[in-house]
Design a protein around this motif. Structure first.
Motif, PDB file in Angstrom:
ATOM      1  N   VAL A 164      -7.535   5.685 -10.322  1.00 46.69           N
ATOM      2  CA  VAL A 164      -6.604   4.590 -10.069  1.00 46.69           C
ATOM      3  C   VAL A 164      -5.432   4.729 -11.034  1.00 46.69           C
ATOM      4  N   SER A 165      -4.233   4.741 -10.486  1.00 50.92           N
ATOM      5  CA  SER A 165      -3.038   4.871 -11.318  1.00 50.92           C
ATOM      6  C   SER A 165      -2.683   3.512 -11.916  1.00 50.92           C
ATOM      7  N   GLU A 166      -2.935   3.365 -13.207  1.00 54.14           N
ATOM      8  CA  GLU A 166      -2.636   2.089 -13.862  1.00 54.14           C
ATOM      9  C   GLU A 166      -1.135   1.799 -13.837  1.00 54.14           C
ATOM     10  N   SER A 167      -0.334   2.831 -14.067  1.00 53.53           N
ATOM     11  CA  SER A 167       1.126   2.639 -14.029  1.00 53.53           C
ATOM     12  C   SER A 167       1.579   2.223 -12.640  1.00 53.53           C
ATOM     13  N   GLY A 168       0.962   2.821 -11.613  1.00 52.92           N
ATOM     14  CA  GLY A 168       1.296   2.456 -10.241  1.00 52.92           C
ATOM     15  C   GLY A 168       0.926   1.024  -9.921  1.00 52.92           C
ATOM     16  N   VAL A 169      -0.243   0.583 -10.394  1.00 51.52           N
ATOM     17  CA  VAL A 169      -0.695  -0.792 -10.146  1.00 51.52           C
ATOM     18  C   VAL A 169       0.252  -1.786 -10.821  1.00 51.52           C
ATOM     19  N   VAL A 170       0.575  -1.528 -12.083  1.00 51.13           N
ATOM     20  CA  VAL A 170       1.448  -2.447 -12.830  1.00 51.13           C
ATOM     21  C   VAL A 170       2.832  -2.519 -12.187  1.00 51.13           C
ATOM     22  N   ALA A 190       0.834  -1.211   0.000  1.00 48.00           N
ATOM     23  CA  ALA A 190       0.000   0.000   0.000  1.00 48.00           C
ATOM     24  C   ALA A 190       0.866   1.257   0.000  1.00 48.00           C
ATOM     25  N   PHE A 191       1.933   1.258   0.787  1.00 44.21           N
ATOM     26  CA  PHE A 191       2.841   2.410   0.833  1.00 44.21           C
ATOM     27  C   PHE A 191       3.479   2.652  -0.537  1.00 44.21           C
ATOM     28  N   PHE A 192       3.951   1.565  -1.143  1.00 40.21           N
ATOM     29  CA  PHE A 192       4.636   1.700  -2.429  1.00 40.21           C
ATOM     30  C   PHE A 192       3.678   2.207  -3.501  1.00 40.21           C
ATOM     31  N   TYR A 193       2.483   1.640  -3.557  1.00 46.54           N
ATOM     32  CA  TYR A 193       1.509   2.101  -4.553  1.00 46.54           C
ATOM     33  C   TYR A 193       1.143   3.562  -4.318  1.00 46.54           C
ATOM     34  N   THR A 194       0.930   3.930  -3.054  1.00 48.34           N
ATOM     35  CA  THR A 194       0.539   5.311  -2.743  1.00 48.34           C
ATOM     36  C   THR A 194       1.602   6.299  -3.199  1.00 48.34           C
ATOM     37  N   MET A 195       2.873   5.954  -2.983  1.00 48.73           N
ATOM     38  CA  MET A 195       3.945   6.851  -3.403  1.00 48.73           C
ATOM     39  C   MET A 195       3.970   6.986  -4.931  1.00 48.73           C
ATOM     40  N   LEU A 196       3.762   5.880  -5.646  1.00 49.56           N
ATOM     41  CA  LEU A 196       3.703   5.953  -7.107  1.00 49.56           C
ATOM     42  C   LEU A 196       2.467   6.721  -7.568  1.00 49.56           C
ATOM     43  N   TYR A 197       1.339   6.490  -6.912  1.00 53.03           N
ATOM     44  CA  TYR A 197       0.099   7.197  -7.255  1.00 53.03           C
ATOM     45  C   TYR A 197       0.284   8.712  -7.146  1.00 53.03           C
ATOM     46  N   SER A 234      -5.849   6.375  -1.208  1.00 50.84           N
ATOM     47  CA  SER A 234      -5.007   7.244  -2.038  1.00 50.84           C
ATOM     48  C   SER A 234      -5.489   8.690  -2.020  1.00 50.84           C
ATOM     49  N   LYS A 235      -6.780   8.890  -2.065  1.00 54.71           N
ATOM     50  CA  LYS A 235      -7.308  10.262  -2.056  1.00 54.71           C
ATOM     51  C   LYS A 235      -7.007  10.948  -0.733  1.00 54.71           C
ATOM     52  N   LEU A 236      -7.121  10.192   0.368  1.00 52.60           N
ATOM     53  CA  LEU A 236      -6.807  10.754   1.685  1.00 52.60           C
ATOM     54  C   LEU A 236      -5.334  11.143   1.762  1.00 52.60           C
ATOM     55  N   MET A 237      -4.456  10.290   1.242  1.00 47.38           N
ATOM     56  CA  MET A 237      -3.025  10.604   1.244  1.00 47.38           C
ATOM     57  C   MET A 237      -2.727  11.828   0.378  1.00 47.38           C
ATOM     58  N   CYS A 238      -3.462  11.946  -0.738  1.00 48.58           N
ATOM     59  CA  CYS A 238      -3.280  13.108  -1.601  1.00 48.58           C
ATOM     60  C   CYS A 238      -3.718  14.386  -0.875  1.00 48.58           C
ATOM     61  N   MET A 239      -4.808  14.311  -0.131  1.00 49.78           N
ATOM     62  CA  MET A 239      -5.261  15.466   0.660  1.00 49.78           C
ATOM     63  C   MET A 239      -4.223  15.853   1.705  1.00 49.78           C
ATOM     64  N   LEU A 240      -3.629  14.847   2.337  1.00 47.16           N
ATOM     65  CA  LEU A 240      -2.597  15.108   3.346  1.00 47.16           C
ATOM     66  C   LEU A 240      -1.372  15.771   2.711  1.00 47.16           C
ATOM     67  N   LEU A 241      -0.944  15.263   1.556  1.00 46.90           N
ATOM     68  CA  LEU A 241       0.196  15.863   0.860  1.00 46.90           C
ATOM     69  C   LEU A 241      -0.105  17.305   0.466  1.00 46.90           C
TER      70      LEU A 241
END
Length: 673
Positions: free
Chosen positions: A152-158, A33-40, A131-138
């Motif tokens: 949803v970030s397709e590149s992040g998922v892949v 989850a952390f890794f995907y969130t950072m890519l997202y 992801s949206k909550l993390m984006c709000m925090l950033l």
């Protein structure tokens, strides 16, 4: 064998070993989850709309994804190897009961596959959901206000699926080798290997002490920011090596030394404690050293990023010496300074702003190499790295120096100078290149809250502009196109709020453009204009991104630390259960056993956090200088943030220890009940 049987065995094995697998799967989910969130966040198109600092924020987030990916590999391999060690006996029984190793390989493959599906799938679901909550925090941290659209970030998922599928595949290959190379008897006793008394590794202990001392020495004695940046990773590697070697060899050497002291060792509480700690340190030294290093990383990352974010005003004041800064850069001595000042002052008055403070000066600044007190003008790469010997020589006229720094300077004749340094200068003359200048007076300034280069700057006050010309030509001949130019700098502080200061700065820029001054004379000079208030958002976005990354990485490192502590408690619980029974059989009371073992556990668990605190305190001077490169010169603020981080982390660490101890006590049973 029935193909369905493999699947059932794999699922049952995971259920049967759930006390090992549940923390493993949970932390795997969080890591994914952390890794995907950072890519997202890195791929988030909303960040491209940032008015300032989009590149900086994306760079920080990309760096965070790389760091999380790197530690995910180490983290999952560590936890997988622990689980495999605890399960070797179970796999050995399967082997003896008739299952061939190829059958075991299929079962382990399915276990790894199921674990990967749960970890990757659960992590992606969690990452996408939050992801949206993390984006709000950033956005809140970087001071950016914009609509956040869920996607949803397709590149992040892949990228996430590819990375973690590869990690789990590597853990399966590692497990496969463990089974293929081991004999059934070795598998049966694999979880209890290492009961022999550890040998004293004197060489390892000595190397550990030397490398740790070298790392500490670098961190404590570093005397300038350039050297601090260059040596930081060297010092980190030395401290990591020293920590592991001292925990693995030094601790055992000390305990064996205590055992040789008969007057100390042959007392009941010392006898049991020392002998028990020898075995305890052998089996847990690497884990304890890992806890220590991870704790140090948490303390450094959190305290540094928090102090950078909290010190935003100090950083702006260090980077921009005035609300409005205007500089003329020229190849010739600058005579347009008074004209520029009049134009800027008139424009500020037209904008109905008041000048609070103003300073203008012309300087010539270039780098030299310090050799035996003389300053040599030479390219730095001619004979290696001179970072610790580089001196920035800043020439300034007597009149400008008195106005800018409100310091009286005696009358100077031609070629006489006043030398101002932070570290003192013991000669009566100063030689720069082929020119020697008599020093009429020496002055000292403190770099405590100054610019990060002040401890490597010599201010040479000369009588007039003409005295700068010989050294200008000398450094131009040596440095060529990289030679320094004359600078006329005007710094002005004005009243008003942020918007009014930005408007006033824009008006000044427009007025200079309209005057024709910006074109220079035959291209011989150009003008640079800076507005502190306008650049505040860029600073907030960059340092807010660092804080976000620091919190993310701090949580990740803390999570890894907690898992290592948890597995360590489980491991010690199974090993100590038999030891407690033996102690009671040889005559020790339950109360004595409880007291002895509790003391050992407290000592072992306090050792990493105490050592981590020592590491960060030793690193304080070096980290402070590195932060100074980032324009944070407020050492007191960093000290407060560091001490606060140590206090909070210690509380969390002790709470984790207390909670994981319950698992330990459940395993050992009635012996310490």
């Amino acid at each position: 064998m029935n193909k369905r049987l493999y699947g059932k065995l794999a699922v049952n094995n995971i259920k049967h070993n759930r006390q090992f697998y549940l923390p493993y799967l949970l932390t795997g989910i969080l890591t994914v989850a952390f890794f995907y969130t950072m890519l997202y966040l890195n791929y988030n198109p909303g960040l491209d709309e940032l008015p300032f600092g989009a590149v900086d924020v994306k760079f920080v987030l990309g760096l965070g994804a790389v760091i999380i990916g790197f530690f995910s590999v180490i983290f999952l391999f560590y936890t997988n190897s622990f689980i495999m060690k605890r399960r070797k006996k179970e796999l050995g029984i399967y082997n003896i009961l008739g299952m061939e190793k190829r059958h075991l390989a299929k079962v382990i493959f399915l276990e790894t596959f199921f674990s990967a599906v749960v970890a990757i799938g659960g992590g992606l679901v969690a990452g996408i959901a939050f992801s949206k909550l993390m984006c709000m925090l950033l956005y809140a941290m970087i001071g950016y206000h914009a609509e956040i659209v869920f996607y949803v970030s397709e590149s992040g998922v892949v990228s996430t699926i590819l990375l973690f599928s590869g990690i789990f595949m590597l853990t399966f290959i590692y497990n496969l080798f463990q089974i293929q190379l081991a004999k059934p008897v070795e598998l049966l006793h694999g979880s209890s290997q290492g009961e022999r008394e550890p040998k004293t590794k004197k060489l390892m202990a000595i190397v550990g002490i030397v490398t740790l001392a070298a790392g500490y020495y670098m961190a404590i004695t570093v005397d300038n920011p350039v050297t601090a940046v260059l040596l930081f990773f060297v010092a980190v590697i030395l401290v990591i090596i020293g920590t592991y070697f001292i925990f693995m060899a030094g601790s055992i050497a000390v305990l064996k030394f205590l055992r040789k002291r008969k007057s100390y060792y042959y007392k009941k509480k010392h006898f049991v404690a020392v002998s028990g700690l020898i075995y305890r340190m052998k089996q847990n030294a690497a884990g304890l050293a890992s806890i220590c290093i991870l704790s140090t990383m948490v303390l450094v990352v959190i305290s540094s990023t928090v102090s950078m974010y909290a010190g935003l005003d100090d950083e702006l004041a260090t980077r921009y010496q005035g609300d409005i800064g205007v500089s003329i850069i020229s190849e010739n001595p600058i005579t347009e300074g008074d004209t520029l000042r009049e134009l800027v002052n008139r424009t500020i008055q037209q904008e109905n702003r008041s000048i609070k403070e103003e300073q203008g000066m012309m300087t010539l600044t270039f780098s030299c190499i310090s050799e035996d007190g003389n300053l040599v003008i030479r390219k730095h790469d001619d004979e290696g790295d001179y970072s610790s010997d580089i001196i920035m020589l800043r020439m300034i006229t007597r009149e400008d120096y008195e106005e800018a720094y409100n310091v009286r300077v005696p009358e100077l004749s031609d070629h006489e100078v006043v030398l101002v340094t932070s570290d003192g200068y013991d000669k009566d003359t100063i030689t720069v290149g082929d020119y020697t200048y008599p020093i009429l007076q020496k002055q000292h300034f403190s770099s405590e809250n100054g610019h990060w280069m002040d401890n490597q700057v010599y201010y040479m006050v000369v009588n007039n502009i003409e005295d700068m010309a010989p050294l200008y030509e000398a450094q131009k001949e040596i440095y060529g196109k990289n030679a320094s130019s004359y600078y006329y700098s005007l710094y002005i502080d004005i009243d008003g709020n942020k918007e009014e200061k930005i408007a006033c700065g824009n008006a000044v820029s427009a007025a200079i453009g309209a005057s024709g001054m910006e074109e220079g004379h035959d291209g011989k000079y150009y003008i640079m204009i800076e507005n502190r208030a306008e650049n505040e958002d860029s600073f907030r976005q960059m340092y807010g991104g660092f804080l976000f990354l620091g919190i993310f990485l701090g949580i990740l490192f803390l999570m890894i630390t907690v898992l290592i502590i948890f597995y360590k408690q489980i491991s010690e619980g199974y090993e100590d259960k038999e030891r407690f029974a033996i102690m009671e059989k040889v005559g020790m009371s339950n109360e004595e056993v409880k007291k002895t073992i509790s003391a050992q556990i407290r000592m072992v668990f306090l050792l990493p956090i105490v050592t981590a605190a020592l590491h960060v305190l030793a690193a304080f001077p070096m980290i402070r200088m590195i932060l100074a490169v980032m324009n944070l010169n407020n050492g007191r603020l960093f000290a407060y943030c560091l001490l606060g981080t140590i206090a909070v982390f210690t509380v969390i660490y002790l709470l984790v220890y207390k909670m994981t101890s319950r698992t330990y006590y459940r395993i050992v049973g009635h012996q310490i009940g």
